[in-house]
Design an enzyme around this catalytic site. Structure first.
Site, PDB file in Angstrom:
ATOM      1  N   LEU A 129      11.151   1.309   6.999  1.00  0.00           N
ATOM      2  CA  LEU A 129      10.632   1.784   5.726  1.00  0.00           C
ATOM      3  C   LEU A 129      11.356   3.076   5.358  1.00  0.00           C
ATOM      4  CD1 LEU A 129       8.306   1.239   3.626  1.00  0.00           C
ATOM      5  CD2 LEU A 129       7.068   3.042   4.829  1.00  0.00           C
ATOM      6  N   LYS A 168       6.513  -1.880   1.905  1.00  0.00           N
ATOM      7  CA  LYS A 168       5.323  -1.320   2.559  1.00  0.00           C
ATOM      8  C   LYS A 168       4.147  -2.290   2.379  1.00  0.00           C
ATOM      9  CE  LYS A 168       3.162   3.229   3.199  1.00  0.00           C
ATOM     10  NZ  LYS A 168       3.264   3.265   4.658  1.00  0.00           N
ATOM     11  N   TYR A 214       0.824  -1.196   0.000  1.00  0.00           N
ATOM     12  CA  TYR A 214       0.000   0.000   0.000  1.00  0.00           C
ATOM     13  C   TYR A 214       0.863   1.253   0.000  1.00  0.00           C
ATOM     14  CZ  TYR A 214       0.818   0.935   5.012  1.00  0.00           C
ATOM     15  OH  TYR A 214       1.384   1.236   6.218  1.00  0.00           O
ATOM     16  N   ARG A 240       8.031   4.217  -4.863  1.00  0.00           N
ATOM     17  CA  ARG A 240       8.112   3.241  -3.765  1.00  0.00           C
ATOM     18  C   ARG A 240       7.084   2.126  -3.950  1.00  0.00           C
ATOM     19  NH1 ARG A 240       7.552   5.305   2.288  1.00  0.00           N
ATOM     20  NH2 ARG A 240       5.377   5.492   1.652  1.00  0.00           N
ATOM     21  N   GLU A 268      11.948   2.335  14.195  1.00  0.00           N
ATOM     22  CA  GLU A 268      11.086   3.396  13.641  1.00  0.00           C
ATOM     23  C   GLU A 268       9.775   3.394  14.401  1.00  0.00           C
ATOM     24  OE1 GLU A 268       9.839   2.589   9.554  1.00  0.00           O
ATOM     25  OE2 GLU A 268       9.692   0.453   9.992  1.00  0.00           O
TER      26      GLU A 268
HETATM   27  N1  PDD Z   1       2.840   5.018   7.288  1.00  0.00           N
HETATM   28  N2  PDD Z   1       7.528   3.707   8.729  1.00  0.00           N
HETATM   29  C1  PDD Z   1       6.375   3.011   8.730  1.00  0.00           C
HETATM   30  C2  PDD Z   1       6.372   1.667   9.373  1.00  0.00           C
HETATM   31  C3  PDD Z   1       5.226   3.557   8.133  1.00  0.00           C
HETATM   32  O1  PDD Z   1       4.080   2.846   8.118  1.00  0.00           O
HETATM   33  C4  PDD Z   1       5.279   4.845   7.551  1.00  0.00           C
HETATM   34  C5  PDD Z   1       4.092   5.481   6.896  1.00  0.00           C
HETATM   35  C6  PDD Z   1       6.503   5.553   7.600  1.00  0.00           C
HETATM   36  C7  PDD Z   1       6.660   6.921   6.995  1.00  0.00           C
HETATM   37  O2  PDD Z   1       6.605   6.856   5.592  1.00  0.00           O
HETATM   38  P1  PDD Z   1       6.100   8.105   4.727  1.00  0.00           P
HETATM   39  O3  PDD Z   1       6.911   9.261   5.149  1.00  0.00           O
HETATM   40  O4  PDD Z   1       6.352   7.687   3.331  1.00  0.00           O
HETATM   41  O5  PDD Z   1       4.621   8.281   5.048  1.00  0.00           O
HETATM   42  C8  PDD Z   1       7.604   4.938   8.180  1.00  0.00           C
HETATM   43  C9  PDD Z   1       1.632   5.502   6.649  1.00  0.00           C
HETATM   44  C10 PDD Z   1       1.454   6.968   6.738  1.00  0.00           C
HETATM   45  C11 PDD Z   1       0.437   4.711   7.176  1.00  0.00           C
HETATM   46  O6  PDD Z   1       0.590   3.513   7.312  1.00  0.00           O
HETATM   47  O7  PDD Z   1      -0.638   5.281   7.417  1.00  0.00           O
END
Ligand code: PDD
Length: 287
Positions: free
Chosen positions: A207, A149, A33, A52, A182
């Site tokens: 991620l 992801k 996703y 990504r 993270e």
């Molecule tokens: N989550 N690490 C994890 C485990 C994440 O699920 C996310 C983002 C990030 C940050 O990635 P980005 O900057 O590309 O949003 C890091 C999204 C927002 C979610 O699951 O809702």
């Protein structure tokens, strides 16, 4: 309110939008996703999010369900139909539906594609940022490919629920060596006593956040020193500032870690400055 959801080529009313009971995303978590910010009707960092997504699909050998141009049209149409000015777009692609079997389905089985868009109140986000959030640390019980992801979000969901139980908005995962990997749905950052930014280096344990990447562009432009390395919970608790980054929070100050105040217990100045400037470094797509 979400009115319409795109499912496999059709825009369906919210109450009727559904995927097959034998979808592999449902049965095996065999799906990836993306979450992309929508700001004043425009997609933020669309190019990086779509790159990504392509990587996640390719790492799992799920065929790319549509061209870049088609993705772009589907996202824009979903935003338009749901009248989203500020909010997010969510995309999910699974390996498709097929009678349950651990082995992959034949190549003619089409991936399942879902796209939805919903509003998020910028005022509520700003209010949260002005106060800062608390985080709770817990063991990282996820798998060894957190660089992909995937929708296998049960550890993240359990962690956030446990964090909520203690008044924290986010959970920070900690590896076997005591280092923060993270957040459950964000990347973790600290600012040390010398004003240097520290965030974990990219490897399979985290991620590669798009917000993280864009923020690094901003740091380079501003000449802020960044060190990509691991840091412990104790180091984070002793830091001058801490924050998280994600497409849904941009830069969100962290003011407590496991109940211990960070700095003077208020959002850090550098965190707030980076939050205010973040969007100047991001890509804003044409409508
Ligand atoms: N989550 N690490 C994890 C485990 C994440 O699920 C996310 C983002 C990030 C940050 O990635 P980005 O900057 O590309 O949003 C890091 C999204 C927002 C979610 O699951 O809702």
């Amino acid at each position: 309110m979400t009115r319409t959801i795109y499912v496999n080529g059709q825009y369906q009313p919210y109450a009727e939008a559904c995927v097959h009971a034998e979808d592999r995303g449902f049965q095996f978590g065999d799906a990836v996703y993306e979450v992309c910010e929508v700001r004043r009707g425009r997609l933020v960092d669309e190019t990086r999010h779509m790159q990504r997504l392509a990587r996640s699909l390719s790492e799992l050998g799920i065929p790319q369900p549509m061209s870049k141009g088609a993705w772009s049209r589907v996202m824009r149409e979903t935003i338009r139909r749901n009248r989203v000015g500020d909010g997010l777009v969510y995309l999910q692609v699974s390996r498709g539906a097929r009678p349950r079997d651990f082995l992959f389905p034949p190549h003619d089985v089409k991936p399942t594609v879902v796209c939805l868009a919903r509003r998020v109140s910028p005022a509520r986000l700003e209010a949260a940022a002005a106060e800062g959030i608390a985080v709770k640390t817990m063991p990282d019980t996820r798998w060894a490919r957190c660089d992909i992801k995937t929708v296998m979000l049960l550890p993240a969901s359990l962690a956030k629920e446990a964090a909520r139980g203690e008044g924290a908005k986010e959970a920070w995962f900690v590896d076997d060596t005591g280092h923060v990997t993270e957040g459950a749905s964000s990347n973790a950052w600290i600012v040390d006593r010398e004003g240097r930014l520290i965030t974990r280096q990219i490897d399979n344990a985290i991620l590669r956040g798009i917000t993280r990447t864009t923020l690094i562009d901003l740091l380079r432009r501003e000449g802020v020193e960044l060190v990509e390395r691991v840091f412990s919970v104790e180091e984070a608790q002793a830091a001058r500032e801490a924050f998280i980054t994600s497409a849904t929070n941009f830069v969100m100050p962290v003011v407590r870690i496991d109940g211990k105040p960070i700095g003077n217990g208020a959002p850090g100045l550098l965190s707030l400055k980076l939050r205010a400037e973040f969007h100047t470094a991001a890509e804003h797509a044409e409508r």
